[in-house]
Design a protein around this motif. Structure first.
Motif, PDB file in Angstrom:
ATOM      1  N   GLN A  98       8.621  -9.360 -11.145  1.00 32.54           N
ATOM      2  CA  GLN A  98       8.529  -9.862  -9.778  1.00 32.54           C
ATOM      3  C   GLN A  98       8.333  -8.713  -8.792  1.00 32.54           C
ATOM      4  N   HIS A  99       9.016  -7.606  -9.013  1.00 36.43           N
ATOM      5  CA  HIS A  99       8.877  -6.441  -8.136  1.00 36.43           C
ATOM      6  C   HIS A  99       7.456  -5.881  -8.198  1.00 36.43           C
ATOM      7  N   ILE A 100       6.885  -5.803  -9.394  1.00 36.11           N
ATOM      8  CA  ILE A 100       5.515  -5.319  -9.541  1.00 36.11           C
ATOM      9  C   ILE A 100       4.546  -6.262  -8.846  1.00 36.11           C
ATOM     10  N   ASP A 101       4.774  -7.573  -8.961  1.00 34.47           N
ATOM     11  CA  ASP A 101       3.931  -8.548  -8.252  1.00 34.47           C
ATOM     12  C   ASP A 101       3.988  -8.335  -6.740  1.00 34.47           C
ATOM     13  N   ASP A 102       5.196  -8.093  -6.221  1.00 34.55           N
ATOM     14  CA  ASP A 102       5.346  -7.846  -4.776  1.00 34.55           C
ATOM     15  C   ASP A 102       4.589  -6.603  -4.345  1.00 34.55           C
ATOM     16  N   ILE A 103       4.680  -5.540  -5.131  1.00 35.14           N
ATOM     17  CA  ILE A 103       3.976  -4.300  -4.817  1.00 35.14           C
ATOM     18  C   ILE A 103       2.471  -4.503  -4.850  1.00 35.14           C
ATOM     19  N   SER A 104       1.986  -5.222  -5.866  1.00 28.37           N
ATOM     20  CA  SER A 104       0.537  -5.425  -5.975  1.00 28.37           C
ATOM     21  C   SER A 104       0.002  -6.298  -4.835  1.00 28.37           C
ATOM     22  N   ARG A 105       0.803  -7.214  -4.309  1.00 29.13           N
ATOM     23  CA  ARG A 105       0.373  -8.018  -3.158  1.00 29.13           C
ATOM     24  C   ARG A 105       0.260  -7.159  -1.901  1.00 29.13           C
TER      25      ARG A 105
END
Length: 107
Positions: A98-105
């Protein structure tokens, strides 16, 4: 993993989620993210996350305290011959995803 093993994991996961939905306080919201059952079906580890973040220890305390009741619930509601001993762990892999998804957004 055998098809039977996958069906047992899926059934325990669904039943654990139903138990949590009916018995747990909705604050924090506890989500079953994964389950791993031992090859001999004697134990299962249920992985969870919570919303909001940071309430995982509260959720683990609840689940460990009510693990016997959850196991009894699964015994009553399923046709499993062997209901494994239940262990509970925080799913850190899901949190990291989830953290990686937030960063990529943000990029």
């Amino acid at each position: 993993m055998s098809e039977r093993h996958e069906r047992v994991d899926s059934l325990i996961s669904q039943m654990a989620a139903n138990f949590i939905r009916t018995e747990a306080n909705p604050n924090p919201l506890i989500t079953v993210t994964n389950i791993k059952t031992s090859p001999d079906y004697q134990s299962s580890t249920i992985y969870i996350t919570t919303v909001p973040e940071g309430r995982e220890e509260d959720a683990l305390t609840f689940l460990r305290r009510h693990g016997g009741a959850m196991r009894h619930f699964i015994m009553k509601k399923s046709d499993l011959k062997i209901v494994p001993h239940l262990n509970f762990e925080i799913d850190y892999g899901e949190r990291h995803r989830q953290h990686i998804d937030d960063i990529s957004r943000e990029i």
